[in-house]
Write a protein that holds these residues in place. Structure first.
Motif, PDB file in Angstrom:
ATOM      1  N   ASN A 225       0.842  -1.202   0.000  1.00  0.00           N
ATOM      2  CA  ASN A 225       0.000   0.000   0.000  1.00  0.00           C
ATOM      3  C   ASN A 225       0.874   1.247   0.000  1.00  0.00           C
ATOM      4  OD1 ASN A 225      -2.460  -1.382   0.037  1.00  0.00           O
ATOM      5  ND2 ASN A 225      -2.406  -1.583   2.254  1.00  0.00           N
ATOM      6  N   LEU A 226       0.717   2.048  -1.031  1.00  0.00           N
ATOM      7  CA  LEU A 226       1.420   3.314  -1.114  1.00  0.00           C
ATOM      8  C   LEU A 226       0.507   4.424  -0.609  1.00  0.00           C
ATOM      9  CD1 LEU A 226       4.044   4.728  -2.178  1.00  0.00           C
ATOM     10  CD2 LEU A 226       2.726   5.241  -4.251  1.00  0.00           C
ATOM     11  N   HIS A 227       0.993   5.189   0.351  1.00  0.00           N
ATOM     12  CA  HIS A 227       0.235   6.296   0.924  1.00  0.00           C
ATOM     13  C   HIS A 227       0.863   7.603   0.452  1.00  0.00           C
ATOM     14  CE1 HIS A 227      -1.670   3.344   3.600  1.00  0.00           C
ATOM     15  NE2 HIS A 227      -0.447   2.870   3.804  1.00  0.00           N
ATOM     16  N   PHE A 228       0.100   8.361  -0.310  1.00  0.00           N
ATOM     17  CA  PHE A 228       0.585   9.628  -0.852  1.00  0.00           C
ATOM     18  C   PHE A 228      -0.266  10.751  -0.269  1.00  0.00           C
ATOM     19  CE2 PHE A 228       0.289  13.110  -3.866  1.00  0.00           C
ATOM     20  CZ  PHE A 228       1.615  13.362  -4.170  1.00  0.00           C
ATOM     21  N   TYR A 229       0.421  11.727   0.356  1.00  0.00           N
ATOM     22  CA  TYR A 229      -0.261  12.864   0.977  1.00  0.00           C
ATOM     23  C   TYR A 229       0.353  14.140   0.429  1.00  0.00           C
ATOM     24  CZ  TYR A 229      -1.171  16.426   4.558  1.00  0.00           C
ATOM     25  OH  TYR A 229      -1.515  17.575   5.221  1.00  0.00           O
ATOM     26  N   CYS A 230      -0.500  15.044   0.000  1.00  0.00           N
ATOM     27  CA  CYS A 230      -0.037  16.316  -0.542  1.00  0.00           C
ATOM     28  C   CYS A 230      -0.934  17.436  -0.007  1.00  0.00           C
ATOM     29  CB  CYS A 230      -0.059  16.300  -2.069  1.00  0.00           C
ATOM     30  SG  CYS A 230       0.503  17.840  -2.838  1.00  0.00           S
ATOM     31  N   MET A 231      -0.286  18.500   0.486  1.00  0.00           N
ATOM     32  CA  MET A 231      -1.024  19.659   0.983  1.00  0.00           C
ATOM     33  C   MET A 231      -0.335  20.926   0.514  1.00  0.00           C
ATOM     34  SD  MET A 231      -1.043  22.366   3.286  1.00  0.00           S
ATOM     35  CE  MET A 231       0.207  21.941   4.488  1.00  0.00           C
ATOM     36  N   ASN A 232      -1.126  21.886   0.088  1.00  0.00           N
ATOM     37  CA  ASN A 232      -0.584  23.207  -0.212  1.00  0.00           C
ATOM     38  C   ASN A 232      -1.591  24.269   0.192  1.00  0.00           C
ATOM     39  OD1 ASN A 232      -1.884  22.253  -3.011  1.00  0.00           O
ATOM     40  ND2 ASN A 232      -1.994  24.483  -2.919  1.00  0.00           N
ATOM     41  N   THR A 233      -1.080  25.383   0.643  1.00  0.00           N
ATOM     42  CA  THR A 233      -1.947  26.513   0.953  1.00  0.00           C
ATOM     43  C   THR A 233      -2.473  27.093  -0.359  1.00  0.00           C
ATOM     44  OG1 THR A 233       0.033  27.901   1.014  1.00  0.00           O
ATOM     45  CG2 THR A 233      -0.802  27.091   3.113  1.00  0.00           C
ATOM     46  N   SER A 234      -3.745  27.409  -0.372  1.00  0.00           N
ATOM     47  CA  SER A 234      -4.364  27.942  -1.582  1.00  0.00           C
ATOM     48  C   SER A 234      -4.701  29.410  -1.390  1.00  0.00           C
ATOM     49  CB  SER A 234      -5.641  27.152  -1.915  1.00  0.00           C
ATOM     50  OG  SER A 234      -6.529  27.167  -0.817  1.00  0.00           O
ATOM     51  N   PRO A 235      -4.731  30.175  -2.470  1.00  0.00           N
ATOM     52  CA  PRO A 235      -5.002  31.619  -2.361  1.00  0.00           C
ATOM     53  C   PRO A 235      -6.371  31.895  -1.760  1.00  0.00           C
ATOM     54  CG  PRO A 235      -4.097  31.079  -4.506  1.00  0.00           C
ATOM     55  CD  PRO A 235      -4.415  29.774  -3.838  1.00  0.00           C
TER      56      PRO A 235
ATOM     57  N   LEU B  85      -9.913  23.032   2.722  1.00  0.00           N
ATOM     58  CA  LEU B  85     -10.389  23.451   4.037  1.00  0.00           C
ATOM     59  C   LEU B  85      -9.450  24.519   4.578  1.00  0.00           C
ATOM     60  CD1 LEU B  85     -12.366  22.963   6.434  1.00  0.00           C
ATOM     61  CD2 LEU B  85     -10.730  21.254   7.283  1.00  0.00           C
ATOM     62  N   ASP B  86     -10.028  25.625   5.035  1.00  0.00           N
ATOM     63  CA  ASP B  86      -9.254  26.728   5.616  1.00  0.00           C
ATOM     64  C   ASP B  86      -8.147  27.183   4.671  1.00  0.00           C
ATOM     65  OD1 ASP B  86     -10.813  26.648   7.914  1.00  0.00           O
ATOM     66  OD2 ASP B  86      -9.480  25.214   8.915  1.00  0.00           O
ATOM     67  N   HIS B  87      -8.490  27.281   3.408  1.00  0.00           N
ATOM     68  CA  HIS B  87      -7.564  27.747   2.378  1.00  0.00           C
ATOM     69  C   HIS B  87      -6.320  26.863   2.276  1.00  0.00           C
ATOM     70  CE1 HIS B  87     -10.119  31.218   1.993  1.00  0.00           C
ATOM     71  NE2 HIS B  87      -9.970  31.485   3.267  1.00  0.00           N
ATOM     72  N   LYS B  88      -6.548  25.590   2.474  1.00  0.00           N
ATOM     73  CA  LYS B  88      -5.518  24.579   2.237  1.00  0.00           C
ATOM     74  C   LYS B  88      -6.142  23.458   1.412  1.00  0.00           C
ATOM     75  CE  LYS B  88      -2.867  25.382   6.483  1.00  0.00           C
ATOM     76  NZ  LYS B  88      -2.366  24.772   7.741  1.00  0.00           N
ATOM     77  N   TYR B  89      -5.387  23.007   0.433  1.00  0.00           N
ATOM     78  CA  TYR B  89      -5.895  21.943  -0.437  1.00  0.00           C
ATOM     79  C   TYR B  89      -5.169  20.651  -0.094  1.00  0.00           C
ATOM     80  CZ  TYR B  89      -7.814  19.652  -4.534  1.00  0.00           C
ATOM     81  OH  TYR B  89      -8.497  18.803  -5.364  1.00  0.00           O
ATOM     82  N   TYR B  90      -5.952  19.579   0.107  1.00  0.00           N
ATOM     83  CA  TYR B  90      -5.403  18.295   0.542  1.00  0.00           C
ATOM     84  C   TYR B  90      -5.700  17.225  -0.507  1.00  0.00           C
ATOM     85  CZ  TYR B  90      -5.358  20.528   5.176  1.00  0.00           C
ATOM     86  OH  TYR B  90      -5.165  21.378   6.232  1.00  0.00           O
ATOM     87  N   ILE B  91      -4.711  16.381  -0.732  1.00  0.00           N
ATOM     88  CA  ILE B  91      -4.884  15.207  -1.577  1.00  0.00           C
ATOM     89  C   ILE B  91      -4.340  14.003  -0.822  1.00  0.00           C
ATOM     90  CG2 ILE B  91      -4.172  14.023  -3.693  1.00  0.00           C
ATOM     91  CD1 ILE B  91      -4.019  16.681  -5.076  1.00  0.00           C
ATOM     92  N   TYR B  92      -5.147  12.952  -0.764  1.00  0.00           N
ATOM     93  CA  TYR B  92      -4.687  11.693  -0.155  1.00  0.00           C
ATOM     94  C   TYR B  92      -4.998  10.554  -1.116  1.00  0.00           C
ATOM     95  CZ  TYR B  92      -4.256   7.609   2.808  1.00  0.00           C
ATOM     96  OH  TYR B  92      -3.900   6.379   3.299  1.00  0.00           O
ATOM     97  N   LEU B  93      -3.963   9.790  -1.418  1.00  0.00           N
ATOM     98  CA  LEU B  93      -4.123   8.636  -2.309  1.00  0.00           C
ATOM     99  C   LEU B  93      -3.578   7.407  -1.618  1.00  0.00           C
ATOM    100  CD1 LEU B  93      -4.701   7.289  -5.091  1.00  0.00           C
ATOM    101  CD2 LEU B  93      -2.356   7.946  -5.741  1.00  0.00           C
ATOM    102  N   ASN B  94      -4.421   6.391  -1.506  1.00  0.00           N
ATOM    103  CA  ASN B  94      -4.001   5.079  -1.030  1.00  0.00           C
ATOM    104  C   ASN B  94      -4.063   4.117  -2.202  1.00  0.00           C
ATOM    105  OD1 ASN B  94      -3.308   2.882   0.581  1.00  0.00           O
ATOM    106  ND2 ASN B  94      -5.422   2.505   1.215  1.00  0.00           N
ATOM    107  N   LEU B  95      -2.937   3.537  -2.565  1.00  0.00           N
ATOM    108  CA  LEU B  95      -2.842   2.773  -3.807  1.00  0.00           C
ATOM    109  C   LEU B  95      -2.179   1.427  -3.541  1.00  0.00           C
ATOM    110  CD1 LEU B  95      -3.156   2.827  -6.935  1.00  0.00           C
ATOM    111  CD2 LEU B  95      -0.855   3.817  -7.020  1.00  0.00           C
ATOM    112  N   ILE B  96      -2.816   0.350  -4.009  1.00  0.00           N
ATOM    113  CA  ILE B  96      -2.232  -0.988  -3.912  1.00  0.00           C
ATOM    114  C   ILE B  96      -1.379  -1.215  -5.160  1.00  0.00           C
ATOM    115  CG2 ILE B  96      -2.685  -3.457  -3.730  1.00  0.00           C
ATOM    116  CD1 ILE B  96      -5.328  -2.807  -2.409  1.00  0.00           C
TER     117      ILE B  96
END
Length: 254
Positions: free
Chosen positions: A192-202, A240-251
């Motif tokens: 299982n690959l866990h990929f998490y990405c967050m960046n503040t958005s304008p 959420l709160d001007h932050k963009y979140y991406i979470y990917l769980n991949l087999i």
């Protein structure tokens, strides 16, 4: 003295009462059964052949779609990379030369190693890290990349994670009144690959899923996930709160 033996004769009658009409009905019934049986077999064979052709067409269409989706990545990646190089040329020419070599290495990976359906996970993550280091040059945001992967036997579809990183740099906030952050964490648990990405958005942008509606790369990766990892992935995006979140769980595949 004469002995007389009386024999009782019981007549046995064989009934051959079938007439010509009965024989014709029987022949018609047998012929009808044979016709129906043959038709059923023919329909079954036709159905098997049709399903086989549909499967072949679906496979061919999926392959064509994957080829098209992968072809879209190269110009998208090149455009962003050249923007980074252009930014660097203004303030550090020697570093710009090094960056140009880095871009060449990244393009070489895409041209010569990404033609396969799957590539070693270790090579893909190295390519991703090189790209991350290239893109961080053109932003003043705080950039964080954590990779904890020690399994060299797994493979992944090439450039699958790249659009997430591209969009994080593309949409990160440049608001001077707060800290702007791009954070990426990649971990592996078994297969299982866990990929998490967050960046503040304008702040000025509406919180309405801008990434999905305007990012070609993210639409692309969703289609590839469906084609290659159907029922083997979970992708979650939210703002959420001007932050963009991406979470990917991949087999992943061995």
């Amino acid at each position: 003295m004469k002995l007389f033996l009386n024999h009782m004769v019981v007549p046995i009658h064989f009934n051959f009462s079938w007439n010509y009409t009965d024989l014709q009905y029987n022949r018609f019934f047998i012929a009808l059964l044979g016709l129906l049986g043959g038709g059923a077999i023919k329909l079954a064979l036709d159905r098997v052949n049709t399903q086989r052709r549909l499967n072949e067409m679906e496979k061919a269409n999926s392959l064509a779609e994957l080829t098209y989706l992968k072809a879209q990545l190269n110009p998208h990646f090149l455009f962003n990379s050249l923007n980074s190089l252009y930014t660097q040329l203004d303030f550090d020419l020697p570093q710009a030369k090094f960056t140009l070599v880095n871009i060449a290495d990244l393009l070489r990976y895409q041209l010569y190693e990404c033609s396969a359906d799957f590539v070693p996970l270790s090579k893909e993550l190295m390519h991703l890290e090189n790209y991350f280091n290239l893109q961080r040059i053109r932003t003043e945001a705080t950039t964080i990349l954590n990779v904890k992967v020690d399994n060299n036997n797994l493979t992944i579809s090439p450039l699958l994670l790249m659009p997430f990183v591209e969009n994080a740099f593309k949409h990160v906030s440049d608001d001077d009144s707060r800290e702007n952050i791009i954070q990426i964490d990649i971990q592996l648990t078994g297969e299982n690959l866990h990929f998490y990405c967050m960046n503040t958005s304008p702040v000025k942008e509406p919180l309405s899923g801008t990434y999905d509606s305007t990012g070609i790369g993210l639409q692309n990766v969703r289609q590839r996930l469906e084609l290659l990892y159907s029922n083997k992935y979970e992708l979650t995006t939210k703002e959420l709160d001007h932050k963009y979140y991406i979470y990917l769980n991949l087999i992943l595949n061995q």
